[in-house]
Motif scaffolding. Structure first.
Motif, PDB file in Angstrom:
ATOM      1  N   PRO A 109       0.827  -1.211   0.000  1.00 14.07           N
ATOM      2  CA  PRO A 109       0.000   0.000   0.000  1.00 14.07           C
ATOM      3  C   PRO A 109       0.862   1.262   0.000  1.00 14.07           C
ATOM      4  O   PRO A 109       1.901   1.321   0.651  1.00 14.07           O
ATOM      5  N   VAL A 110       0.394   2.268  -0.740  1.00 15.78           N
ATOM      6  CA  VAL A 110       0.978   3.604  -0.681  1.00 15.78           C
ATOM      7  C   VAL A 110       0.021   4.407   0.188  1.00 15.78           C
ATOM      8  O   VAL A 110      -1.099   4.707  -0.227  1.00 15.78           O
ATOM      9  N   ALA A 111       0.437   4.689   1.416  1.00 15.55           N
ATOM     10  CA  ALA A 111      -0.423   5.367   2.379  1.00 15.55           C
ATOM     11  C   ALA A 111       0.007   6.820   2.542  1.00 15.55           C
ATOM     12  O   ALA A 111       1.194   7.144   2.440  1.00 15.55           O
ATOM     13  N   ALA A 112      -0.980   7.674   2.793  1.00 14.48           N
ATOM     14  CA  ALA A 112      -0.704   9.093   3.013  1.00 14.48           C
ATOM     15  C   ALA A 112       0.061   9.267   4.324  1.00 14.48           C
ATOM     16  O   ALA A 112      -0.339   8.730   5.352  1.00 14.48           O
ATOM     17  N   GLU A 113       1.153   9.995   4.256  1.00 13.97           N
ATOM     18  CA  GLU A 113       1.931  10.284   5.455  1.00 13.97           C
ATOM     19  C   GLU A 113       1.532  11.625   6.057  1.00 13.97           C
ATOM     20  O   GLU A 113       1.946  11.950   7.168  1.00 13.97           O
ATOM     21  N   GLU A 114       0.739  12.393   5.300  1.00  9.80           N
ATOM     22  CA  GLU A 114       0.249  13.688   5.753  1.00  9.80           C
ATOM     23  C   GLU A 114      -1.205  13.840   5.341  1.00  9.80           C
ATOM     24  O   GLU A 114      -1.639  13.227   4.373  1.00  9.80           O
ATOM     25  N   ALA A 115      -1.930  14.677   6.060  1.00 10.22           N
ATOM     26  CA  ALA A 115      -3.308  14.990   5.683  1.00 10.22           C
ATOM     27  C   ALA A 115      -3.280  16.105   4.639  1.00 10.22           C
ATOM     28  O   ALA A 115      -2.356  16.912   4.593  1.00 10.22           O
ATOM     29  N   GLY A 116      -4.277  16.123   3.783  1.00 11.23           N
ATOM     30  CA  GLY A 116      -4.364  17.173   2.774  1.00 11.23           C
ATOM     31  C   GLY A 116      -5.377  16.823   1.709  1.00 11.23           C
ATOM     32  O   GLY A 116      -6.305  16.038   1.944  1.00 11.23           O
ATOM     33  N   LYS A 117      -5.187  17.404   0.526  1.00 15.88           N
ATOM     34  CA  LYS A 117      -6.083  17.169  -0.607  1.00 15.88           C
ATOM     35  C   LYS A 117      -5.254  16.745  -1.806  1.00 15.88           C
ATOM     36  O   LYS A 117      -4.229  17.363  -2.110  1.00 15.88           O
ATOM     37  N   VAL A 118      -5.701  15.689  -2.481  1.00 16.14           N
ATOM     38  CA  VAL A 118      -5.018  15.227  -3.691  1.00 16.14           C
ATOM     39  C   VAL A 118      -5.301  16.238  -4.804  1.00 16.14           C
ATOM     40  O   VAL A 118      -6.452  16.493  -5.139  1.00 16.14           O
ATOM     41  N   VAL A 119      -4.245  16.817  -5.341  1.00 19.95           N
ATOM     42  CA  VAL A 119      -4.391  17.828  -6.387  1.00 19.95           C
ATOM     43  C   VAL A 119      -4.292  17.202  -7.775  1.00 19.95           C
ATOM     44  O   VAL A 119      -5.082  17.510  -8.657  1.00 19.95           O
ATOM     45  N   ALA A 120      -3.321  16.293  -7.963  1.00 19.39           N
ATOM     46  CA  ALA A 120      -3.124  15.681  -9.288  1.00 19.39           C
ATOM     47  C   ALA A 120      -2.327  14.398  -9.144  1.00 19.39           C
ATOM     48  O   ALA A 120      -1.492  14.266  -8.247  1.00 19.39           O
ATOM     49  N   PHE A 121      -2.605  13.457 -10.033  1.00 20.01           N
ATOM     50  CA  PHE A 121      -1.807  12.239 -10.137  1.00 20.01           C
ATOM     51  C   PHE A 121      -0.841  12.406 -11.301  1.00 20.01           C
ATOM     52  O   PHE A 121      -1.189  12.972 -12.331  1.00 20.01           O
ATOM     53  N   HIS A 122       0.368  11.880 -11.137  1.00 21.84           N
ATOM     54  CA  HIS A 122       1.379  11.929 -12.199  1.00 21.84           C
ATOM     55  C   HIS A 122       1.451  10.618 -12.968  1.00 21.84           C
ATOM     56  O   HIS A 122       2.150  10.530 -13.970  1.00 21.84           O
ATOM     57  N   VAL A 123       0.766   9.586 -12.466  1.00 25.96           N
ATOM     58  CA  VAL A 123       0.758   8.273 -13.109  1.00 25.96           C
ATOM     59  C   VAL A 123      -0.676   7.781 -13.232  1.00 25.96           C
ATOM     60  O   VAL A 123      -1.543   8.169 -12.467  1.00 25.96           O
ATOM     61  N   GLU A 124      -0.885   6.924 -14.207  1.00 26.59           N
ATOM     62  CA  GLU A 124      -2.209   6.331 -14.424  1.00 26.59           C
ATOM     63  C   GLU A 124      -2.256   4.946 -13.785  1.00 26.59           C
ATOM     64  O   GLU A 124      -1.232   4.384 -13.403  1.00 26.59           O
ATOM     65  N   ASN A 125      -3.446   4.396 -13.704  1.00 26.04           N
ATOM     66  CA  ASN A 125      -3.622   3.048 -13.195  1.00 26.04           C
ATOM     67  C   ASN A 125      -2.823   2.066 -14.052  1.00 26.04           C
ATOM     68  O   ASN A 125      -2.828   2.145 -15.271  1.00 26.04           O
TER      69      ASN A 125
END
Length: 80
Positions: free
Chosen positions: A49-65
């Protein structure tokens, strides 16, 4: 608010959802808390799993599924 780019912790295949027929863990605009799963990286049939280490808002993904990623490659931007 500060923008932080989160990088892949290891090389493998990045998955944005837990299974092909399931919705993405997170999409652009979603808020995240510490520990929320953002995606999975598969390495030799093991899903990390890639888990969030900080709270915030996802602005953009740099990679696709299902994109191949290298360690240190940008995965997503988090506004905190």
């Amino acid at each position: 608010m500060a923008l932080k780019t989160i990088q892949a912790p290891l090389p493998g295949t990045f998955y944005r959802s837990p299974a092909p027929d399931q919705p993405s863990f997170k999409v652009e605009g979603d808020t995240v808390s510490v520990g929320d799963t953002i995606g999975l990286i598969e390495v030799m049939k093991t899903f990390v799993p890639v888990a969030a280490e900080e709270a915030g808002k996802v602005v953009a993904f740099h990679v696709e599924n299902e994109d191949a990623v290298m360690a240190g490659q940008p995965l997503y931007d988090l506004e905190g």
